[in-house]
Design a protein around this motif. Structure first.
Motif, PDB file in Angstrom:
ATOM      1  N   ASP A   1      18.967  67.614  77.517  1.00 52.23           N
ATOM      2  CA  ASP A   1      19.278  66.462  76.939  1.00 52.23           C
ATOM      3  C   ASP A   1      19.319  67.122  75.047  1.00 52.23           C
ATOM      4  N   ASP A   2      18.519  68.680  74.792  1.00 50.99           N
ATOM      5  CA  ASP A   2      19.522  69.487  73.471  1.00 50.99           C
ATOM      6  C   ASP A   2      20.633  69.113  73.362  1.00 50.99           C
ATOM      7  N   LEU A   3      21.746  69.418  74.636  1.00 50.55           N
ATOM      8  CA  LEU A   3      23.187  69.500  74.599  1.00 50.55           C
ATOM      9  C   LEU A   3      23.618  67.662  74.753  1.00 50.55           C
ATOM     10  N   THR A   4      22.425  66.339  74.936  1.00 49.92           N
ATOM     11  CA  THR A   4      22.839  65.863  74.770  1.00 49.92           C
ATOM     12  C   THR A   4      22.429  64.891  73.071  1.00 49.92           C
ATOM     13  N   VAL A   5      21.995  65.353  72.722  1.00 50.19           N
ATOM     14  CA  VAL A   5      21.649  64.658  71.578  1.00 50.19           C
ATOM     15  C   VAL A   5      22.183  65.537  70.434  1.00 50.19           C
ATOM     16  N   HIS A   6      22.340  67.231  70.442  1.00 48.21           N
ATOM     17  CA  HIS A   6      23.168  67.966  69.339  1.00 48.21           C
ATOM     18  C   HIS A   6      24.540  67.520  69.944  1.00 48.21           C
TER      19      HIS A   6
END
Length: 254
Positions: free
Chosen positions: A15-20
Motif C-alpha cells: 500500500d505504501d509503495l503504491t501511494v508513494h
C-alpha cells in the motif's frame, strides 16, 4: 532466498509503495514538480506491471493487489484511470477516430460514385490511343486527336487528382484506415497513371490544344460583339427591331 524475502517485504508494504510511487491516494499526491511526478508515476506503474507479470502466479497476495489496482490504474497507458491528462488524451483519441471514420466513409462514397467514370475513362483512353497510333496524325482538329486531348484533360484535371486524394487520405488515417479500400484506391490510381502515361507519350501538343480551345470561344464572342455592336450594320438594326418584337415573321424566317 534473499529475493523471495525482499518480495515478501514489498508485499507487506504494498500500500505504501503504491501511494508513494504511483499516487493512488489523492489525499497524498506525489511530490512536485508535476512533470517529475508524472514521470515517477509512469515508471512506478510500468515497474509494477513487469513485477506482476513475472511473479504474479507465485504470490497470491500480489494477484489480489493487482486486481485491486486495476480499479485505479490503467496498466496499458501507465496512468491512473481518473488522470486528467489521460482522460484528455482519450477524448482526443476518440475525436480523431470519429474524424477519420467520417473521412474514410467519404472516400468510400466517392469511390463508389466515380467507379463507372474511372472504368469508362480508362477504356476510352486506351481505345483513343490505339486509334491515334493507327491514324498517326498530330492535327489538333482531327477527331481522334481531339478525343485523345479530351481524355488527357479528364484524367489530368479530375480523375488522377481525385485518386491521389483518396490514397493520401487513407494512408494518413493510419491505424484507423480501411486497408481493403486503400488497396482498391491504389489499384485505381495505378490504372489511371498507366493510361495517362500512354497518352502523354503521344506526339501531341496538349498545351496548344488547350490554348486553342480557350481562344476559339473568345474569338467567336468578339466577332459577335463587333457584328452587333456597330449600330450602323444591318445585323445590329435587325437585332434591335427583333428585340422590340415588331419584326414581321416573313423577315425573320428568311
Amino acid at each position: 532466498m534473499r529475493s523471495h524475502y525482499f518480495r515478501s517485504l514489498v508485499l507487506e508494504n504494498f500500500d505504501d509503495l503504491t501511494v508513494h510511487c504511483v499516487g493512488v491516494d489523492s489525499l497524498k499526491p506525489l511530490p512536485a514538480p508535476s512533470a517529475a511526478a508524472k514521470k515517477l508515476q509512469s515508471a512506478g506503474i510500468s515497474m509494477l506491471k513487469r513485477w506482476i507479470d513475472r511473479y504474479g502466479e507465485g504470490y497470491s497476495k500480489l494477484k489480489v493487489c493487482h486486481e485491486a489496482l486495476k480499479r485505479r490504474v490503467n496498466f496499458e497507458s501507465c496512468s491512473l484511470l481518473n488522470d486528467v491528462d489521460e482522460m484528455n488524451r482519450e477524448r482526443e483519441r476518440e475525436r480523431m477516430e470519429t474524424l477519420w471514420k467520417g473521412r474514410i466513409l467519404q472516400v468510400e462514397k466517392e469511390v463508389e460514385d466515380n467507379q463507372d467514370a474511372i472504368d469508362r475513362a480508362v477504356m476510352e483512353s486506351r481505345n483513343c490511343v490505339e486509334l491515334w497510333k493507327e491514324a498517326g496524325t498530330t492535327n489538333l482538329d482531327d477527331p481522334v486527336t481531339v478525343s485523345v486531348c479530351d481524355q488527357h484533360n479528364v484524367l489530368s484535371k479530375r480523375l488522377i487528382p481525385l485518386s491521389k486524394k483518396w490514397t493520401v487520405t487513407l494512408t494518413k488515417a493510419g491505424r484507423h484506415t480501411n486497408h481493403q479500400l486503400l488497396r482498391k484506391c491504389i489499384e485505381l490510381k495505378k490504372s489511371l497513371d498507366c493510361v495517362f502515361e500512354s497518352i502523354v507519350q503521344l506526339d501531341i501538343d496538349y498545351e496548344q490544344y488547350k490554348d486553342q480551345r480557350h481562344v476559339e470561344p473568345a474569338k467567336d464572342k468578339m466577332e459577335e460583339e463587333m457584328l452587333f455592336g456597330d449600330p450602323t450594320t444591318w445585323a445590329a438594326s435587325l437585332k434591335k427591331v427583333k428585340d422590340k418584337g415588331s419584326l414581321p415573321e416573313t423577315i425573320t424566317s428568311k
